[in-house]
Design an enzyme around this catalytic site. Sequence first.
Site, mmCIF file in Angstrom:
data_model
loop_
_atom_site.group_PDB
_atom_site.id
_atom_site.type_symbol
_atom_site.label_atom_id
_atom_site.label_comp_id
_atom_site.label_asym_id
_atom_site.label_seq_id
_atom_site.Cartn_x
_atom_site.Cartn_y
_atom_site.Cartn_z
ATOM 1 N N GLU A 173 0.964 -1.043 0.174
ATOM 2 C CA GLU A 173 0.047 0.204 -0.393
ATOM 3 C C GLU A 173 0.811 1.215 -0.075
ATOM 4 O O GLU A 173 0.795 1.885 1.049
ATOM 5 C CB GLU A 173 -1.414 -0.225 1.453
ATOM 6 C CG GLU A 173 -1.739 -1.245 0.927
ATOM 7 C CD GLU A 173 -3.041 -1.083 2.167
ATOM 8 O OE1 GLU A 173 -2.579 -0.926 2.869
ATOM 9 O OE2 GLU A 173 -3.852 -2.003 2.187
ATOM 10 N N HIS A 415 -17.728 -9.691 5.296
ATOM 11 C CA HIS A 415 -16.911 -9.319 5.678
ATOM 12 C C HIS A 415 -16.465 -10.207 7.285
ATOM 13 O O HIS A 415 -16.728 -10.233 8.218
ATOM 14 C CB HIS A 415 -17.151 -7.790 6.092
ATOM 15 C CG HIS A 415 -15.427 -7.070 6.741
ATOM 16 N ND1 HIS A 415 -14.675 -6.270 7.566
ATOM 17 C CD2 HIS A 415 -15.038 -7.371 5.504
ATOM 18 C CE1 HIS A 415 -14.434 -5.905 7.213
ATOM 19 N NE2 HIS A 415 -13.697 -6.166 5.876
ATOM 20 N N HIS A 416 -14.983 -10.583 7.002
ATOM 21 C CA HIS A 416 -13.982 -10.928 7.242
ATOM 22 C C HIS A 416 -12.667 -10.565 7.796
ATOM 23 O O HIS A 416 -11.912 -10.910 7.077
ATOM 24 C CB HIS A 416 -13.351 -12.953 7.280
ATOM 25 C CG HIS A 416 -14.890 -13.576 7.482
ATOM 26 N ND1 HIS A 416 -15.066 -15.270 6.655
ATOM 27 C CD2 HIS A 416 -15.571 -13.258 7.474
ATOM 28 C CE1 HIS A 416 -16.132 -15.307 7.003
ATOM 29 N NE2 HIS A 416 -16.644 -14.701 7.761
ATOM 30 N N GLU A 417 -12.283 -9.924 8.645
ATOM 31 C CA GLU A 417 -11.013 -8.868 8.921
ATOM 32 C C GLU A 417 -10.044 -9.699 9.687
ATOM 33 O O GLU A 417 -11.306 -10.379 11.225
ATOM 34 C CB GLU A 417 -11.903 -7.922 9.358
ATOM 35 C CG GLU A 417 -10.259 -6.710 10.012
ATOM 36 C CD GLU A 417 -9.539 -7.125 9.099
ATOM 37 O OE1 GLU A 417 -9.491 -6.113 7.404
ATOM 38 O OE2 GLU A 417 -8.306 -7.293 8.756
ATOM 39 N N GLU A 486 -4.958 -6.797 1.905
ATOM 40 C CA GLU A 486 -4.109 -7.372 2.293
ATOM 41 C C GLU A 486 -3.267 -8.397 2.024
ATOM 42 O O GLU A 486 -1.947 -8.504 2.280
ATOM 43 C CB GLU A 486 -3.873 -7.186 3.902
ATOM 44 C CG GLU A 486 -4.201 -5.301 3.977
ATOM 45 C CD GLU A 486 -5.948 -5.091 4.767
ATOM 46 O OE1 GLU A 486 -6.693 -6.257 4.592
ATOM 47 O OE2 GLU A 486 -5.726 -4.307 3.991
ATOM 48 N N GLU A 510 -9.168 3.534 -0.863
ATOM 49 C CA GLU A 510 -9.203 3.762 0.954
ATOM 50 C C GLU A 510 -8.509 5.041 1.333
ATOM 51 O O GLU A 510 -8.249 6.237 1.530
ATOM 52 C CB GLU A 510 -9.131 2.446 1.722
ATOM 53 C CG GLU A 510 -7.909 1.952 1.219
ATOM 54 C CD GLU A 510 -8.400 0.807 2.154
ATOM 55 O OE1 GLU A 510 -8.821 0.066 2.574
ATOM 56 O OE2 GLU A 510 -6.630 0.487 2.584
HETATM 57 C C1 NOJ Z 1 -8.956 -2.178 4.704
HETATM 58 C C2 NOJ Z 1 -8.820 -2.534 3.972
HETATM 59 O O1 NOJ Z 1 -8.270 -2.574 2.694
HETATM 60 C C3 NOJ Z 1 -10.221 -2.192 4.079
HETATM 61 O O2 NOJ Z 1 -11.100 -1.912 2.930
HETATM 62 C C4 NOJ Z 1 -11.245 -2.114 5.301
HETATM 63 O O3 NOJ Z 1 -12.468 -1.349 5.314
HETATM 64 C C5 NOJ Z 1 -10.978 -2.393 6.045
HETATM 65 N N1 NOJ Z 1 -9.315 -2.846 5.936
HETATM 66 C C6 NOJ Z 1 -11.245 -2.880 7.792
HETATM 67 O O4 NOJ Z 1 -11.113 -4.311 8.025
HETATM 68 CA CA CA Z 2 -6.341 -1.901 2.554
#
Ligand code: NOJ
Ligand code: CA
Length: 705
Positions: A173, A415-417, A486, A510
């Site tokens: 990034e 969504h799975h962070e 990521e 973003e």
């Molecule tokens: C970074 C991601 O690129 C973004 O799209 C996401 O909303 C945030 N992380 C939170 O998971």
């Molecule tokens: Ca990102």
Amino acid sequence: MKRLSFIWLIVVYYAFAKACPAQTITSPNKAFELKVSLSQEGTPQYQLDYKGDAVVETSSLGFEIKDDEKSLKNDFEMVGTATSTFDETWEPVWGEESEIRNHYNELEVDLKQKETNRLMTLRFRLFDDGLGFRYEFPQQEFTYFIIKEELTEFAMTGDHTAYWIAGDYDTQEYDYTTSKLSEIRGLHESSISGNASQTPIKPTGVQTALMMKTDDGLYINIHEAALIDYSAMHLMLYDENMVFTSHLTPDVNGDKAYMQAPTTTPWRTVIVGDDATDILASRMTYNLNDPVAIEDTSWIKPVKYVGVWWEMITGKSSWSYTDELPAIQLGKTDYSKLEPNSTHAATTEHVKEYIDFAAKHGFDAVLVEGWNVGWEDWFGNSKDYVFDFVTPYPDFDVEEVHEYAQANDVKMIMHHETSGATRNYERHLDTAFQFMKKYDYDAVKTGYVGNVMPRGEHHYGQWLVNHYQYVLEKAADYEIMINAHEAVRPTGIARTYPNLIGNESARGTEFQAFGGSKPNHTTILPFTRLIGGPMDYTPGIFEMDISKLNPLNDSHGNFTIANQLGLYVVMYSPLQMAADLPENYNRFLDAFQFIKDVPVDWSKSVYLEAEPGEYITTARKDKNSDNWFVGNSNGTTPRTALVDLDFLEKGKKYIATIYADAADAHYKTNPQAYKITTKKVTSKSDLKIYTAPGGGFGISIVEVD
Ligand code: NOJ
Ligand code: CA
């Protein structure tokens, strides 16, 4: 899925030769010549010529092996060689065209290290657009070994212009820098901006896909294909002689890759073209990957979506449910006893508004982030049990949302962070995917923000590469599509696993809410990040003044509205988001029409004009109709694009609707100035379209009787 139209495979010769002369093959069109030889010390070497001149000068190949003085560097003899030709046409599940030709001449060079009897094969494939090669280790006594470093060289012929970001084990990034190779060292430090997890490779490390241009106007791109069970490759520049050497991502011990023969490395690729558009048209990276491994792909579908997302990225609203707790413990924190904040976005009611918007405007799906417990305290503390991926916040009724979405014929995107806690994700993966299936989610955006757990591992190391692959294959078992943020940048593996419908792995939109990327960012990404596969770039921002959404955020998007429209064509992806808020689209419904109309799957693509860092104009034909769409992204210099429509079918008449920058548009001062015009066109028409600084355009071309 795969149609084998033509295979011609001839083993021309297989010779056993102790002291072999240089082995030579040419590409099918004869433009490239590859020479492979051994140096006096028995080090394997290759040289790549294009139209009679070197593109890669004599470059060494080999490995440094851990705890091994001998290493795989020299003392080799050739024990066999073979050449063959391959030609097939295959049909991708989704893509920039409905058929891809895979045509190359191959050279296999079998090596034996004299003192150790170790065997190593080099396999080279020479296409009409460049070279792919890899190392192979056949079954032998030398079975388990650890790579300390891969020693692949790419010797450049001069001080080329490069479009680069700093090498890093954990992030891609970064904003791009355009400079001479000799300037990389001096600019390296200042090219690095902050990130949640980053380990820059100093002093001259750069990432692939690396795009370059020679002083003679030749375009060269170095990347890799089929990164499986290995660590991602970066390039270290030795700038006294302009030689790049491979630099693999280490594990926690500093080791680069654990190998077990029989095995292979990923392919190393060098794409070459006289015109920048040749690089965009190359399909070498996909061709070097295996054919599709998923038997029934009927459930894999391109997706155009909106989402509860940009409002959190800009800081207008939040992922977290409460401001009461500085730290939460999964399974122990009782959210029902906590005061909700007033900023949590993923509430049932608010999500329903997005579903209404999606249904009204014909979008396939809605992404919702911040629906599950844990966001109050999700990164920065090296937390293992960070999310469980199945427990919604009290104000998100998963059943009700599911029923509402179904009634409106809209899909939900999960969504799975993971917060980089990969082991935690694997722990929960089956239950998380079962939960998704129960509520009819067939796509998930995964994320890997922050430092990786297991601690000390890197985002682009072999351990993580295997994790992403594990998730991808497990998702395929559940018939789930993946969009990984990521994660390691793609290397064409979507040919084999087309449920990988998107990756981020670069600066996406973003960053426009985190201070902005350079206005020419999207004129470089198609030459770099997109070489390995589509990006979930999330275009479509119509309100560039972020303070209008969040007064505390003074970022400004560096693009015009017309530019944002052009990106849906320029930045190919089977997964495209309309990222802005419904209220902003409602202000510009005539421009929004282009986003509604633009397809996400194509039967043909024509790259009309391109110069990295400056402009790209691309035309594509819808896979499901005879309509064409043209997109342009422009850098900082205003210019007039010439769009030659001779790709249209001769004798037919069309109406072109042109969404272009107004004469006074500018990414900084007047980004919302656009004009929409319609014109009757045929294959004989040429359009001249003005593009503003940070501007662009979108054109839809529909056949009329
Ligand atoms: C970074 C991601 O690129 C973004 O799209 C996401 O909303 C945030 N992380 C939170 O998971
Ligand atoms: Ca990102």
